[in-house]
Design an enzyme around this catalytic site. Structure first.
Site, PDB file in Angstrom:
ATOM      1  N   TYR A  36      58.102  78.328 -85.338  1.00 59.77           N
ATOM      2  CA  TYR A  36      58.375  77.178 -86.206  1.00 59.77           C
ATOM      3  C   TYR A  36      59.749  76.647 -85.867  1.00 59.77           C
ATOM      4  CZ  TYR A  36      59.156  74.278 -90.343  1.00 59.77           C
ATOM      5  OH  TYR A  36      59.425  73.221 -91.191  1.00 59.77           O
ATOM      6  N   ASP A  43      65.826  78.460 -79.923  1.00 59.80           N
ATOM      7  CA  ASP A  43      65.958  78.022 -81.309  1.00 59.80           C
ATOM      8  C   ASP A  43      66.541  79.206 -82.095  1.00 59.80           C
ATOM      9  OD1 ASP A  43      63.714  76.673 -83.874  1.00 59.80           O
ATOM     10  OD2 ASP A  43      65.752  77.453 -83.935  1.00 59.80           O
ATOM     11  N   LYS A  85      71.369  76.962 -90.769  1.00 57.02           N
ATOM     12  CA  LYS A  85      71.492  78.031 -91.773  1.00 57.02           C
ATOM     13  C   LYS A  85      72.912  78.612 -91.869  1.00 57.02           C
ATOM     14  CE  LYS A  85      66.579  79.039 -91.215  1.00 57.02           C
ATOM     15  NZ  LYS A  85      65.816  78.856 -92.446  1.00 57.02           N
TER      16      LYS A  85
END
Ligand code: KE4
Length: 431
Positions: A144, A239, A267
């Site tokens: 994802y 990623d 994040k």
């Protein structure tokens, strides 16, 4: 456990917001029940609007490696906000964060800040397509990378949870150039390169998968991707929105000693405020406007509050802190393994640093297909048995648990005490 206030709020929220939430996985769709409306967080503890307190292993989906409301972050933000929140102009704060990230990630010679991981991956892939003149990309099933249209092809996280291989509203044409391979399957990637030898701009990979549950790379997988991309003139994009500063100070690329061409972050680098970033080789990043022809922009990109919260967070990430995270996380994983064994519940527990997952399956979990074989009903039963005992886990079997710097030995012991009872409840459901 009283949940009236959460139930009241959720009933109204569902009338005003799709599913009553701002992001799908929060709606408890995979586990059932009423999502808890959170009133406050401090350290490792969340408190909901009914006054229930929980030891938190979601940590805002990995952003809060220091725990909630860390005093240094709060102090810095309280000071910064007096000077305003956003200027839409360069600031020293974004440069300070850039320098600190580049100290930890030498591969990031130039960096651009954005406001989410989605923007980071979307933009990095635009750079890759511009730099190579190619259109196709390879991602992995269960990987994802945010919700950019062309990436919603057999994605992980919320989509994996709902088993929606693709999203509605994404024209078939927009995922035609998105090739999907099983995670950890180098042969499948090699076969795609052989099939499209000069059409693939990049491979984008979570170097430790975190959106199908935690699935580590098999030995040689990442190095294999590095050599395949080099051989075929494609770029390798890590990623590291989850793994950046999570699994090590220098992220997964330091841990596994593989240098990507571009890296996506998010994040942790925002300390709990909205953030994303992408960066890498200077020759690639100099393609980005206004230095080059790849357009990408953002009103709140590099906003001082996110930059300052991120910088202050990174300043706390010392070698001693990573040792503590490692010790606490290892104790948790080992304790969970023992508790499941004592209860006779077959599980696979995967952990890399302070991110981990519990798979209710007897099969080895190496990719999305095997991760999806995890018994969702058992996870849901375990989730609620833990929630009732004041332990707040991700409301999906295909997400990662996160241990923060604020989790003490006592928190871990309390969690394991709850887990022993919760695994026994699951076992009773099996018999
Ligand atoms: P955001 O756009 O949500 O900031 O980042 C997208 C993203 C990109 N790359 C990776 C590896 C990610 O894990 C994410 C977002 N992670 C999910 C949970 N695993 C965010 C939680 C949510 O969607 O509510």
């Amino acid at each position: 456990m009283r949940t009236e206030r959460s139930e009241q709020l959720y009933a109204v929220a569902r009338m005003r917001m799709p599913g009553g939430v701002s992001s799908p996985v929060r709606a408890f769709g995979a586990v059932g029940g009423t999502p808890r409306f959170i009133a406050r967080g401090r350290g490792a503890i969340l408190e909901d609007v009914d006054g229930n307190r929980y030891i938190d292993y979601v940590g805002s989906w990995g952003a809060l490696i220091l725990g909630h409301a860390h005093p240094a972050v709060v102090r810095a933000l309280r000071e910064a906000i007096r000077r305003g929140t956003s200027y839409g102009a360069p600031t020293e704060a974004e440069l300070e964060l850039a320098l600190r990230i580049q100290e930890a990630f030498p591969s990031i010679q130039k960096i651009r800040f954005v406001n989410s991981g989605t923007e980071a991956t979307m933009s990095a892939l635009r750079v890759a397509r511009a730099a190579t003149g190619r259109s196709k990309i390879i991602k992995f099933e269960g990987g994802y990378h945010g919700h950019a249209d062309f990436l919603l092809a057999r994605a992980g996280s919320g989509l994996a949870t709902f088993g929606l291989p693709d999203s509605a509203g994404v024209p078939e044409a927009w995922v035609r150039d998105t090739l999907v391979a099983p995670y950890n399957d180098l042969d499948a990637v090699a076969a795609l390169f052989e099939q499209f030898p000069d059409q693939i701009a990049a491979v984008i990979v979570e170097p430790v998968a975190g959106n199908m549950g935690v699935v580590p790379p098999k030995p040689g997988f990442l190095k294999g991707l590095r050599s395949l991309t080099r051989r075929y003139g494609a770029l390798l994009i890590f990623d590291e929105v989850i793994t950046g500063f999570r699994v090590a100070w220098g992220g997964a690329q330091a841990l596994y000693e593989v240098e990507p061409d571009l890296t996506c972050l998010g994040k942790i680098i925002g300390g709990g405020l909205p953030v994303g970033a992408y960066g890498g080789r200077a020759d690639l990043m100099d393609q980005v406007a206004p230095a080059g022809p790849v357009y990408q922009a953002g009103t709140l990109s590099g906003n001082p509050l996110s930059m300052i919260a991120g910088r202050v967070t990174l300043e706390q990430l010392t070698p001693a802190l990573y040792r503590q995270l490692e010790e606490r996380s290892a104790a948790l994983a080992e304790g969970l393994r023992e508790a499941a064994e004592q209860a006779g519940v077959p599980v696979h527990i995967h952990r890399v640093g302070s991110m981990l997952s519990v798979f209710f399956t007897e099969r080895a979990v190496v990719d999305y297909a095997t991760a999806a074989s995890t018994d969702r009903a058992r996870y849901a039963r375990f989730f609620h048995a833990m929630l009732e005992r004041g332990i707040y886990l991700p409301p999906s079997p295909l997400e990662a648990w996160f241990v923060s710097a604020a989790h003490t030995e006592a928190h871990i012991e309390r969690t394991l005490r709850a887990a022993r009872a919760a695994f026994r409840e699951v076992a009773r459901g099996i018999l």
